[in-house]
Design an enzyme around this catalytic site. Structure first.
Site, PDB file in Angstrom:
ATOM      1  N   LYS A 223       0.819  -1.225   0.000  1.00 17.40           N
ATOM      2  CA  LYS A 223       0.000   0.000   0.000  1.00 17.40           C
ATOM      3  C   LYS A 223       0.845   1.265   0.000  1.00 17.40           C
ATOM      4  O   LYS A 223       2.029   1.253   0.291  1.00 17.40           O
ATOM      5  CB  LYS A 223      -1.003  -0.058   1.142  1.00 17.40           C
ATOM      6  CG  LYS A 223      -2.110  -1.047   0.767  1.00 17.40           C
ATOM      7  CD  LYS A 223      -3.362  -0.937   1.542  1.00 17.40           C
ATOM      8  CE  LYS A 223      -4.406  -1.855   0.867  1.00 17.40           C
ATOM      9  NZ  LYS A 223      -5.488  -2.207   1.754  1.00 17.40           N
ATOM     10  N   ARG A 264      -3.390 -10.082   4.727  1.00 20.42           N
ATOM     11  CA  ARG A 264      -3.763 -10.256   3.307  1.00 20.42           C
ATOM     12  C   ARG A 264      -2.626  -9.675   2.471  1.00 20.42           C
ATOM     13  O   ARG A 264      -2.340  -8.487   2.569  1.00 20.42           O
ATOM     14  CB  ARG A 264      -5.065  -9.503   3.041  1.00 20.42           C
ATOM     15  CG  ARG A 264      -5.551  -9.547   1.605  1.00 20.42           C
ATOM     16  CD  ARG A 264      -6.795  -8.662   1.442  1.00 20.42           C
ATOM     17  NE  ARG A 264      -7.297  -8.675   0.086  1.00 20.42           N
ATOM     18  CZ  ARG A 264      -6.816  -7.916  -0.902  1.00 20.42           C
ATOM     19  NH1 ARG A 264      -5.806  -7.097  -0.683  1.00 20.42           N
ATOM     20  NH2 ARG A 264      -7.331  -7.991  -2.115  1.00 20.42           N
TER      21      ARG A 264
HETATM   22  N1  PMM Z   1      -7.526  -3.812   0.147  1.00 20.49           N
HETATM   23  C1  PMM Z   1      -7.669  -4.001  -1.162  1.00 20.49           C
HETATM   24  C2  PMM Z   1      -8.554  -4.974  -1.654  1.00 20.49           C
HETATM   25  N2  PMM Z   1      -9.263  -5.756  -0.806  1.00 20.49           N
HETATM   26  N3  PMM Z   1      -9.800  -6.386   1.391  1.00 20.49           N
HETATM   27  C3  PMM Z   1      -9.662  -6.210   2.713  1.00 20.49           C
HETATM   28  N4  PMM Z   1     -10.348  -6.981   3.570  1.00 20.49           N
HETATM   29  N5  PMM Z   1      -8.856  -5.239   3.230  1.00 20.49           N
HETATM   30  C4  PMM Z   1      -8.139  -4.410   2.417  1.00 20.49           C
HETATM   31  O1  PMM Z   1      -7.447  -3.514   2.940  1.00 20.49           O
HETATM   32  C5  PMM Z   1      -8.258  -4.573   1.017  1.00 20.49           C
HETATM   33  C6  PMM Z   1      -9.112  -5.586   0.535  1.00 20.49           C
HETATM   34  C7  PMM Z   1      -6.833  -3.151  -2.053  1.00 20.49           C
HETATM   35  O2  PMM Z   1      -6.575  -3.643  -3.262  1.00 20.49           O
HETATM   36  P1  PMM Z   1      -5.424  -4.714  -3.669  1.00 20.49           P
HETATM   37  O3  PMM Z   1      -6.098  -6.029  -3.775  1.00 20.49           O
HETATM   38  O4  PMM Z   1      -4.967  -4.202  -4.984  1.00 20.49           O
HETATM   39  O5  PMM Z   1      -4.384  -4.707  -2.608  1.00 20.49           O
END
Ligand code: PMM
Length: 291
Positions: A223, A264
């Site tokens: 991020k 994640r």
């Molecule tokens: N961030 C992204 C996508 N999905 N799901 C959860 N639970 N928490 C997050 O912070 C989150 C998410 C951002 O997009 P990316 O898949 O490109 O990292």
């Protein structure tokens, strides 16, 4: 079990922080857009993530990067469902990353066992009833509105207190809509309507999020706040998203040590190692305490 970590009804109980690997079936996600847009490549990537140590594979078909416009429901279904079906059929524990009830519903029918909604049910009024009826675990992430203009909502007096309070409301809405509290996971939503200082403050106070009494998912991977930290103070440009994986693994170690239920991440290997080292340290601390 680390009692801080908690456990989620309907999912396995790991003896350490779990690792959720990310498969973005999108042409435009901020760090890996386009890489896994082809369904066969996406499935292969999901299997590779499991081989690298992922416990869960999170499949998403809609980019939520700042400024992103929405994709149609039909397109999201077309991207996500075949990948979910194939991975689930291969025995992978699949989570679906969607803000749409119809996508969640079909993904669960295709074998997904967890619904990860970055809007915590806020984007689609049908989401909470669908998840309640499906009886699957649900991620309630802190969210203040769609990505297209979310940066305008990054305004806080006390970011930690406000995120905790708004997440509590999100959990209450989910429970009022019929979702079993034992199936709720909370997530501070790093980067969603938050600047780098907000993200760092939330990371510094993960313990406050545990006040919510639910397992905690931390999704810092690649991020912007990591880019900001790595850019240094000399005005160096932040490294591109893919060069933030070592920093991501550092966050995984910290999150695991703070009692996060799962992290994640896009690059799984280093975080899988990090959570195992954290687990070993936790075990040593317990032994020492008992001695
Ligand atoms: N961030 C992204 C996508 N999905 N799901 C959860 N639970 N928490 C997050 O912070 C989150 C998410 C951002 O997009 P990316 O898949 O490109 O990292």
């Amino acid at each position: 079990m680390n009692t801080l970590r908690g456990f989620v009804d309907g999912l396995p109980e790991w003896d350490r922080c779990a690792v959720m690997g990310v498969v973005n079936v999108t042409p435009d996600s901020f760090s890996d857009g386009g890489q896994w847009f082809d369904p066969e490549l996406a499935v292969k990537h999901g299997m590779d993530l499991v081989a690298s140590g992922a416990d869960i594979v999170d499949v998403g078909g809609e980019s939520t990067r700042p400024g992103a416009a929405r994709v149609s429901e039909a397109e999201e279904l077309r991207r996500v469902i075949p990948v979910v079906r194939e991975l689930a059929a291969s025995g992978v524990l699949v989570s679906v990353d969607t803000m749409r009830a119809a996508v969640a519903e079909q993904a669960v029918m295709a074998g997904a066992r967890l619904v990860n909604d970055v809007s915590g049910g806020g984007a689609d009024p049908a989401m909470i009833p669908v998840v309640a009826a499906a009886g699957v675990p649900f991620v309630v992430m802190h969210w203040r509105g769609q990505s297209i203009d979310m940066n305008n909502r990054a305004v806080y007096g006390d970011v930690v207190a406000e995120v905790v309070a708004e997440l509590r409301e999100g959990c209450e809405r989910a429970v009022a809509g019929g979702i079993d509290p034992a199936r709720i996971i909370v997530d501070p939503g790093l980067g969603f309507a938050k600047n780098a200082e907000h993200d760092l403050a939330l990371m510094a106070h993960l313990g406050r999020l545990r006040e919510l009494g639910r397992p905690l998912l931390v999704a810092a991977s690649r991020k912007r706040f990591l880019g900001r930290v790595l850019a240094g103070t000399a005005g160096d440009p932040p490294p591109p998203a893919r060069e933030r994986d070592a920093a991501t693994a550092a966050v995984s170690a910290i999150a695991a040590r703070e009692g996060a239920w799962a992290v994640r991440v896009h690059e799984v290997h280093a975080s899988a190692d990090a959570v195992r080292v954290s687990r070993a340290i936790e075990g040593a601390a317990r032994t020492e305490g008992a001695a």
